[in-house]
Design a protein around this motif. Structure first.
Motif, PDB file in Angstrom:
ATOM      1  N   LEU A 192      -5.492  -3.100  -2.487  1.00 57.91           N
ATOM      2  CA  LEU A 192      -5.353  -4.460  -1.980  1.00 57.91           C
ATOM      3  C   LEU A 192      -5.242  -4.428  -0.464  1.00 57.91           C
ATOM      4  O   LEU A 192      -4.470  -3.644   0.099  1.00 57.91           O
ATOM      5  CB  LEU A 192      -4.111  -5.108  -2.578  1.00 57.91           C
ATOM      6  N   ARG A 193      -6.028  -5.267   0.197  1.00 61.02           N
ATOM      7  CA  ARG A 193      -5.956  -5.399   1.649  1.00 61.02           C
ATOM      8  C   ARG A 193      -5.532  -6.827   1.992  1.00 61.02           C
ATOM      9  O   ARG A 193      -6.056  -7.792   1.416  1.00 61.02           O
ATOM     10  CB  ARG A 193      -7.292  -5.074   2.316  1.00 61.02           C
ATOM     11  N   VAL A 194      -4.622  -6.933   2.916  1.00 67.72           N
ATOM     12  CA  VAL A 194      -4.138  -8.232   3.378  1.00 67.72           C
ATOM     13  C   VAL A 194      -4.394  -8.325   4.878  1.00 67.72           C
ATOM     14  O   VAL A 194      -3.985  -7.439   5.638  1.00 67.72           O
ATOM     15  CB  VAL A 194      -2.640  -8.413   3.083  1.00 67.72           C
ATOM     16  N   THR A 195      -5.085  -9.370   5.288  1.00 68.98           N
ATOM     17  CA  THR A 195      -5.419  -9.568   6.703  1.00 68.98           C
ATOM     18  C   THR A 195      -4.712 -10.815   7.210  1.00 68.98           C
ATOM     19  O   THR A 195      -4.877 -11.904   6.648  1.00 68.98           O
ATOM     20  CB  THR A 195      -6.936  -9.709   6.898  1.00 68.98           C
ATOM     21  N   VAL A 196      -3.930 -10.652   8.254  1.00 67.04           N
ATOM     22  CA  VAL A 196      -3.163 -11.754   8.846  1.00 67.04           C
ATOM     23  C   VAL A 196      -3.803 -12.129  10.177  1.00 67.04           C
ATOM     24  O   VAL A 196      -3.978 -11.282  11.064  1.00 67.04           O
ATOM     25  CB  VAL A 196      -1.694 -11.345   9.075  1.00 67.04           C
ATOM     26  N   THR A 197      -4.171 -13.394  10.313  1.00 66.59           N
ATOM     27  CA  THR A 197      -4.748 -13.907  11.560  1.00 66.59           C
ATOM     28  C   THR A 197      -4.171 -15.285  11.855  1.00 66.59           C
ATOM     29  O   THR A 197      -3.433 -15.852  11.052  1.00 66.59           O
ATOM     30  CB  THR A 197      -6.286 -14.020  11.464  1.00 66.59           C
ATOM     31  N   ALA A 198      -4.540 -15.832  13.005  1.00 66.50           N
ATOM     32  CA  ALA A 198      -4.107 -17.155  13.483  1.00 66.50           C
ATOM     33  C   ALA A 198      -2.626 -17.171  13.852  1.00 66.50           C
ATOM     34  O   ALA A 198      -2.249 -17.699  14.890  1.00 66.50           O
ATOM     35  CB  ALA A 198      -4.413 -18.262  12.480  1.00 66.50           C
ATOM     36  N   ALA A 199      -1.775 -16.599  13.023  1.00 63.29           N
ATOM     37  CA  ALA A 199      -0.349 -16.514  13.343  1.00 63.29           C
ATOM     38  C   ALA A 199      -0.081 -15.441  14.381  1.00 63.29           C
ATOM     39  O   ALA A 199       0.966 -15.441  15.021  1.00 63.29           O
ATOM     40  CB  ALA A 199       0.465 -16.230  12.087  1.00 63.29           C
ATOM     41  N   THR A 200      -1.033 -14.539  14.546  1.00 61.22           N
ATOM     42  CA  THR A 200      -0.862 -13.372  15.423  1.00 61.22           C
ATOM     43  C   THR A 200      -1.875 -13.400  16.559  1.00 61.22           C
ATOM     44  O   THR A 200      -2.917 -14.052  16.477  1.00 61.22           O
ATOM     45  CB  THR A 200      -1.037 -12.084  14.615  1.00 61.22           C
ATOM     46  N   VAL A 201      -1.591 -12.641  17.615  1.00 65.57           N
ATOM     47  CA  VAL A 201      -2.473 -12.657  18.782  1.00 65.57           C
ATOM     48  C   VAL A 201      -3.790 -11.948  18.512  1.00 65.57           C
ATOM     49  O   VAL A 201      -4.771 -12.141  19.239  1.00 65.57           O
ATOM     50  CB  VAL A 201      -1.782 -12.022  20.004  1.00 65.57           C
ATOM     51  N   ARG A 202      -3.823 -11.103  17.485  1.00 67.37           N
ATOM     52  CA  ARG A 202      -5.052 -10.434  17.059  1.00 67.37           C
ATOM     53  C   ARG A 202      -4.955 -10.179  15.562  1.00 67.37           C
ATOM     54  O   ARG A 202      -3.869 -10.313  14.977  1.00 67.37           O
ATOM     55  CB  ARG A 202      -5.227  -9.106  17.810  1.00 67.37           C
ATOM     56  N   PRO A 203      -6.052  -9.827  14.898  1.00 66.24           N
ATOM     57  CA  PRO A 203      -5.984  -9.566  13.463  1.00 66.24           C
ATOM     58  C   PRO A 203      -5.131  -8.335  13.137  1.00 66.24           C
ATOM     59  O   PRO A 203      -5.191  -7.320  13.840  1.00 66.24           O
ATOM     60  CB  PRO A 203      -7.451  -9.317  13.073  1.00 66.24           C
ATOM     61  N   TYR A 204      -4.355  -8.450  12.077  1.00 65.28           N
ATOM     62  CA  TYR A 204      -3.599  -7.313  11.547  1.00 65.28           C
ATOM     63  C   TYR A 204      -3.982  -7.137  10.079  1.00 65.28           C
ATOM     64  O   TYR A 204      -4.010  -8.104   9.321  1.00 65.28           O
ATOM     65  CB  TYR A 204      -2.089  -7.555  11.663  1.00 65.28           C
ATOM     66  N   ARG A 205      -4.256  -5.872   9.713  1.00 63.07           N
ATOM     67  CA  ARG A 205      -4.681  -5.571   8.349  1.00 63.07           C
ATOM     68  C   ARG A 205      -3.728  -4.569   7.715  1.00 63.07           C
ATOM     69  O   ARG A 205      -3.260  -3.636   8.366  1.00 63.07           O
ATOM     70  CB  ARG A 205      -6.101  -5.014   8.323  1.00 63.07           C
ATOM     71  N   PHE A 206      -3.480  -4.782   6.430  1.00 58.15           N
ATOM     72  CA  PHE A 206      -2.588  -3.907   5.681  1.00 58.15           C
ATOM     73  C   PHE A 206      -3.276  -3.516   4.373  1.00 58.15           C
ATOM     74  O   PHE A 206      -3.821  -4.373   3.672  1.00 58.15           O
ATOM     75  CB  PHE A 206      -1.264  -4.623   5.389  1.00 58.15           C
ATOM     76  N   ARG A 207      -3.247  -2.221   4.069  1.00 59.37           N
ATOM     77  CA  ARG A 207      -3.857  -1.724   2.838  1.00 59.37           C
ATOM     78  C   ARG A 207      -2.788  -1.141   1.940  1.00 59.37           C
ATOM     79  O   ARG A 207      -1.939  -0.354   2.385  1.00 59.37           O
ATOM     80  CB  ARG A 207      -4.913  -0.657   3.145  1.00 59.37           C
ATOM     81  N   PHE A 208      -2.834  -1.526   0.670  1.00 60.70           N
ATOM     82  CA  PHE A 208      -1.876  -1.060  -0.319  1.00 60.70           C
ATOM     83  C   PHE A 208      -2.636  -0.452  -1.501  1.00 60.70           C
ATOM     84  O   PHE A 208      -3.415  -1.159  -2.166  1.00 60.70           O
ATOM     85  CB  PHE A 208      -1.005  -2.219  -0.815  1.00 60.70           C
ATOM     86  N   PRO A 209      -2.433   0.849  -1.777  1.00 59.68           N
ATOM     87  CA  PRO A 209      -3.114   1.472  -2.925  1.00 59.68           C
ATOM     88  C   PRO A 209      -2.725   0.809  -4.239  1.00 59.68           C
ATOM     89  O   PRO A 209      -3.538   0.728  -5.168  1.00 59.68           O
ATOM     90  CB  PRO A 209      -2.632   2.929  -2.872  1.00 59.68           C
ATOM     91  N   GLN A 210      -1.482   0.329  -4.308  1.00 57.99           N
ATOM     92  CA  GLN A 210      -0.975  -0.380  -5.470  1.00 57.99           C
ATOM     93  C   GLN A 210      -0.425  -1.728  -5.012  1.00 57.99           C
ATOM     94  O   GLN A 210      -0.005  -1.864  -3.854  1.00 57.99           O
ATOM     95  CB  GLN A 210       0.135   0.420  -6.163  1.00 57.99           C
ATOM     96  N   PRO A 211      -0.402  -2.725  -5.908  1.00 59.85           N
ATOM     97  CA  PRO A 211       0.150  -4.025  -5.512  1.00 59.85           C
ATOM     98  C   PRO A 211       1.573  -3.878  -4.982  1.00 59.85           C
ATOM     99  O   PRO A 211       2.429  -3.305  -5.654  1.00 59.85           O
ATOM    100  CB  PRO A 211       0.124  -4.828  -6.819  1.00 59.85           C
ATOM    101  N   PRO A 212       1.842  -4.362  -3.782  1.00 60.55           N
ATOM    102  CA  PRO A 212       3.175  -4.195  -3.196  1.00 60.55           C
ATOM    103  C   PRO A 212       4.159  -5.228  -3.723  1.00 60.55           C
ATOM    104  O   PRO A 212       3.778  -6.337  -4.113  1.00 60.55           O
ATOM    105  CB  PRO A 212       2.917  -4.402  -1.709  1.00 60.55           C
ATOM    106  N   SER A 213       5.412  -4.871  -3.718  1.00 60.63           N
ATOM    107  CA  SER A 213       6.450  -5.855  -3.994  1.00 60.63           C
ATOM    108  C   SER A 213       6.633  -6.704  -2.742  1.00 60.63           C
ATOM    109  O   SER A 213       6.138  -6.367  -1.655  1.00 60.63           O
ATOM    110  CB  SER A 213       7.763  -5.158  -4.340  1.00 60.63           C
ATOM    111  N   ALA A 214       7.369  -7.801  -2.886  1.00 64.55           N
ATOM    112  CA  ALA A 214       7.615  -8.659  -1.732  1.00 64.55           C
ATOM    113  C   ALA A 214       8.346  -7.889  -0.637  1.00 64.55           C
ATOM    114  O   ALA A 214       8.044  -8.040   0.558  1.00 64.55           O
ATOM    115  CB  ALA A 214       8.420  -9.882  -2.151  1.00 64.55           C
ATOM    116  N   ALA A 215       9.278  -7.038  -1.031  1.00 64.37           N
ATOM    117  CA  ALA A 215      10.028  -6.254  -0.049  1.00 64.37           C
ATOM    118  C   ALA A 215       9.130  -5.259   0.663  1.00 64.37           C
ATOM    119  O   ALA A 215       9.222  -5.071   1.882  1.00 64.37           O
ATOM    120  CB  ALA A 215      11.185  -5.531  -0.735  1.00 64.37           C
ATOM    121  N   GLU A 216       8.235  -4.603  -0.086  1.00 65.31           N
ATOM    122  CA  GLU A 216       7.307  -3.642   0.516  1.00 65.31           C
ATOM    123  C   GLU A 216       6.362  -4.336   1.489  1.00 65.31           C
ATOM    124  O   GLU A 216       6.050  -3.807   2.562  1.00 65.31           O
ATOM    125  CB  GLU A 216       6.519  -2.926  -0.574  1.00 65.31           C
ATOM    126  N   LEU A 217       5.904  -5.500   1.110  1.00 64.86           N
ATOM    127  CA  LEU A 217       4.997  -6.261   1.967  1.00 64.86           C
ATOM    128  C   LEU A 217       5.690  -6.650   3.268  1.00 64.86           C
ATOM    129  O   LEU A 217       5.136  -6.487   4.358  1.00 64.86           O
ATOM    130  CB  LEU A 217       4.519  -7.509   1.221  1.00 64.86           C
TER     131      LEU A 217
END
Length: 274
Positions: A192-217
């Motif tokens: 799973l990849r999560v990409t955060v934009t607009a809220a941040t000054v540049r794109p940030y991407r996060f990759r998780f081999p397994q679905p993360p918990s809310a705390a891990e995220l």
């Protein structure tokens, strides 16, 4: 490189929707890219998709409506994130949106989330490739050097085959994006990849081999971004943007991993998946 030699005060002209929207006292001459004759969208033999820098938002939207790719709905969602009139849709270009480097640029969000690769061309004809996720380096800043242009962005077949989830939030019903989060579920290894934009000054991407918990995220986001990485302007304070981005990131993770579709961010959110 076709056309006249580059000189100080020159600027590349795509659709012009941003360039003509405010004074540009430093610009002395415009070099029109629409005369290059680039094909807007080209499906390559390996299944990837090449999007020319001069491809308009309207052309990208029309293509997505007829594309069988599982990720195609994300194209339309990002096009709609412009919240622009049909006149802007028919003039604004994918490349122009990336080159402006604004946090709320939805074409930045789209290409970064789908592993896009930018092809850049220098004045001497040399080319280099840069991941779309790294093309924008800050609010209004990119990796482009003097006289260099963005020729195209290529989206790989693997990303086009992925399932996606989309969340967008704004302070106003028809306002500029204050947070835009995209989740992508890899069709091959289920990462799973999560990409955060607009809220941040540049794109940030996060990759998780397994679905993360809310705390891990939250730990992943917290360790990667400091206070100055959250954008601050009249469209949203950094603390609120961070709150919305984390909430949306949790929602797209749940949606793509079978934890429920989740709801968008109230009246200020828009969501969808396929």
């Amino acid at each position: 490189m076709p056309g006249p030699p580059w000189r100080p005060g020159d600027a590349w002209l795509g659709g012009g929707t941003s360039l003509f929207s405010e004074p540009q006292p430093h610009v002395r001459r415009l070099l029109d890219l629409s005369r290059m004759g680039w094909e807007p969208l080209r499906e390559l033999p390996d299944g990837s998709l090449e999007i020319a820098a001069t491809c308009t938002v309207a052309q990208l939207s029309r293509y997505a409506r007829h594309s069988p790719a599982p990720a195609a709905p994300l194209f339309e969602q990002c096009c709609r994130a412009f919240l622009a009139s049909f006149k802007v849709w028919n003039m604004a270009t994918v490349g122009g949106n990336l080159c402006n480097g604004l946090p709320a640029g939805p074409m930045i969000s789209l290409t970064a989330a789908l592993d896009g690769v930018c092809l850049l061309r220098a004045q001497d004809g040399t080319r280099r490739r840069v991941p779309a996720a790294g093309f924008v380096t800050g609010a209004g800043r990119t990796v482009l050097e003097e006289g260099e242009l963005l020729r195209s962005v290529t989206l790989p077949a693997r990303a086009l085959a992925a399932r996606t989830a989309f969340r967008q939030a704004s302070l106003y019903g028809l306002g500029r994006s204050a947070s835009l989060v995209i989740g992508v579920l890899d069709p091959w290894d289920a990462s799973l990849r999560v990409t955060v934009t607009a809220a941040t000054v540049r794109p940030y991407r996060f990759r998780f081999p397994q679905p993360p918990s809310a705390a891990e995220l939250r730990r992943a986001v917290g360790s990667a971004m400091g206070e100055r990485d959250w954008f601050d302007d009249i469209h949203g304070l950094p603390a609120w943007r961070r709150h919305m981005a984390l909430r949306q990131a949790e929602e797209v993770c749940r949606e793509l991993t079978g934890g429920g579709s989740g709801r968008g961010a109230g009246s200020a959110g828009r969501g969808g998946t396929r």
